[in-house]
Design a protein around this motif. Structure first.
Motif, short mmCIF file in Angstrom:
data_model
loop_
_atom_site.label_atom_id
_atom_site.label_comp_id
_atom_site.label_asym_id
_atom_site.label_seq_id
_atom_site.Cartn_x
_atom_site.Cartn_y
_atom_site.Cartn_z
N GLU A 97 105.54 -9.66 -11.40
CA GLU A 97 105.55 -10.88 -12.22
C GLU A 97 106.93 -11.54 -12.27
OE1 GLU A 97 102.09 -10.22 -15.55
OE2 GLU A 97 104.01 -9.20 -15.87
N ASP A 98 107.98 -10.74 -12.17
CA ASP A 98 109.34 -11.29 -12.28
C ASP A 98 109.89 -11.80 -10.95
OD1 ASP A 98 109.20 -10.63 -14.90
OD2 ASP A 98 110.41 -8.81 -14.74
N ARG A 100 110.83 -14.20 -8.11
CA ARG A 100 111.05 -15.64 -8.15
C ARG A 100 111.29 -16.20 -6.76
NH1 ARG A 100 114.51 -17.38 -13.45
NH2 ARG A 100 113.90 -15.70 -14.87
N ASP A 101 110.97 -17.46 -6.60
CA ASP A 101 111.25 -18.13 -5.34
C ASP A 101 112.62 -18.79 -5.41
OD1 ASP A 101 110.89 -20.30 -6.98
OD2 ASP A 101 109.06 -21.03 -6.01
N GLY A 125 113.43 -20.70 -8.51
CA GLY A 125 113.43 -19.98 -9.77
C GLY A 125 112.07 -19.84 -10.41
N ARG A 126 111.00 -20.21 -9.73
CA ARG A 126 109.65 -20.10 -10.29
C ARG A 126 109.14 -18.67 -10.16
NH1 ARG A 126 109.28 -25.13 -7.44
NH2 ARG A 126 108.58 -23.94 -5.63
N PHE A 127 108.48 -18.17 -11.22
CA PHE A 127 107.94 -16.82 -11.21
C PHE A 127 106.69 -16.75 -10.34
CE2 PHE A 127 110.34 -16.79 -15.22
CZ PHE A 127 111.05 -15.60 -15.06
N PHE A 128 106.39 -15.55 -9.89
CA PHE A 128 105.22 -15.35 -9.03
C PHE A 128 103.94 -15.48 -9.85
CE2 PHE A 128 102.12 -12.38 -7.09
CZ PHE A 128 101.96 -13.02 -5.88
N HIS A 148 106.56 -15.53 -1.41
CA HIS A 148 107.07 -16.29 -2.56
C HIS A 148 108.58 -16.13 -2.68
CE1 HIS A 148 106.81 -18.17 -6.53
NE2 HIS A 148 107.64 -17.23 -6.97
N THR A 149 109.09 -14.94 -2.42
CA THR A 149 110.52 -14.68 -2.56
C THR A 149 111.29 -14.90 -1.26
OG1 THR A 149 110.22 -12.32 -2.04
CG2 THR A 149 110.08 -12.99 -4.36
#
Length: 399
Positions: free
Chosen positions: A321-322, A324-325, A328-331, A362-363
């Motif tokens: 959950e933590d 981020r891309d 800075g958006r969370f998964f 995502h990351t």
């Protein structure tokens, strides 16, 4: 296919580079009006061959080409030719010895990697595909380069009390957290069979964590008063017990609650994959993580749900959950779970693989924390209702 062609082109260029170097030096010497000024540059050919290919055979071949190139250099003085030959042979010998040492070191590193992989797989054992009527799949990813696992843990065991599950996340990540993971998993594998209730299992985990931390800190100077918070160690833990009838009991110490994947009877709608719904099975506030505060006298065991045949649970650590891309958006875990489940029957292995791949996309492959995923599907047959007013009781004549 494109990557294979690119790799072949790079290998071909690496093999051709020493020949091009020798040819360039020969042409320059033959055309230069200054005479044999650059003949010693031929000695670089063996080193270039080693740098490009990494093979000792190419080093010898590059040296042979350089020696052969001394012949057509016209009226070169014998002393210059001799000096050139000596320089080439010296470089060939030095590079050959360096290559032998490099191969030996590479072999030792490979052996150490195999040993580390064996140790890490012994700590976090692969899950069986099926266990007591449940279909299982697990996956993890370490944020530390070269490590198979880090500070995340999970285990599933079939016991006389039901299927018991642990998933947790210890402070830190990568190889430094592996010792704490081993201590917790070793304790759980014994306590899950011995203890009658989840509170007893949790107390065993707390004692194992405290003994491990005490042993780790022994011989070290105590942290300064201002650094006390930085020196604290803890672990989040989620314990589950799935009983034969599908009832799911939970005991949570600071860990994310699991998701349940069920058939979506309302049909597809925005944000969800067709036919599948993902819901968080939250049951109040969890206890603090292990190691931060003593456990209460009676840790609250909560009834999460009754897992029906065909339904699935997905457990995870906070590294999912933590994540981020670049912006800075969370998964978006809930959306990823519904997309990974698809519209048919939930396949735990496919859900784990697809969500793990989605996190890496995502990351951009850059992780700041370890993460772990565990999915299980209830494939047991429905348990008949044996209550006095159940259908089985109504169909049986009274004796």
């Amino acid at each position: 296919m494109i990557r294979t062609r690119a790799a072949r082109c790079r290998r071909g260029a690496a093999l051709a580079l020493p020949g091009l170097w020798v040819a360039g030096v020969v042409v320059w010497e033959l055309l230069s009006p200054l005479g044999p000024q650059f003949v010693h540059l031929l000695a670089a050919a063996p080193a270039i061959a080693w740098a490009g290919s990494g093979r000792r055979q190419c080093v010898v071949l590059g040296g042979a080409c350089a020696l052969f190139a001394l012949l057509p250099l016209g009226p070169t003085a014998p002393a210059v030719r001799l000096a050139g030959c000596c320089a080439i042979l010296a470089v060939v010998g030095a590079v050959w010895l360096a290559a032998r040492r490099g191969h030996r070191l590479a072999h030792e590193v490979e052996r150490l990697r195999e040993i580390a992989a064996t140790v890490q797989q012994a700590v976090l054992r692969p899950l069986p595909p099926r266990l007591d009527g449940l279909t299982l799949a697990g996956g993890h990813r370490s944020a530390s380069e070269g490590a198979l696992l880090g500070g995340d843990l999970y285990e599933v065991l079939a016991t006389r009390h039901g299927v018991r599950i642990v998933i947790g996340d210890v402070r830190g990540h990568g190889l430094p957290a592996l010792g704490t993971v081993a201590a917790l998993l070793g304790s759980f594998r014994e306590a899950a069979h011995d203890e009658d209730g989840l509170p007893g299992v949790l107390r065993r985990l707390e004692r194992a964590l405290q003994r491990h931390l005490d042993g780790t800190r022994s011989g070290q100077s105590p942290p300064a008063e201002g650094d006390r918070a930085a020196g604290e160690d803890f672990a989040t833990v989620l314990l589950l017990e799935i009983r034969p009838g599908g009832e799911v009991l939970a005991l949570n110490c600071g860990h994310p609650w699991p998701h349940r994947l069920t058939a979506d009877e309302d049909g597809p709608f925005a944000g969800r994959a067709p036919g599948v719904r993902a819901d968080v099975l939250s049951s109040g506030d969890p206890l603090p993580p292990l190691g931060m505060f003593p456990l209460p006298p009676e840790p609250p065991v909560r009834r999460l749900t009754r897992l029906l045949p065909g339904e699935a649970l997905v457990l995870h650590t906070d590294g999912v959950e933590d994540a981020r891309d670049a912006a800075g958006r969370f998964f978006p875990l809930t959306r990823a779970l519904t997309e990974a489940a698809g519209g048919g029957a939930v396949v735990p292995a496919a859900v784990v693989d697809r969500v793990r791949a989605a996190v890496l996309r995502h990351t951009g492959g850059v992780l700041t924390d370890d993460f772990a995923l565990l999915a299980l599907r209830n494939d047991r047959h429905p348990v008949p209702d044996l209550t006095p007013h159940g259908p089985l009781a109504r169909s049986c004549p009274h004796g």
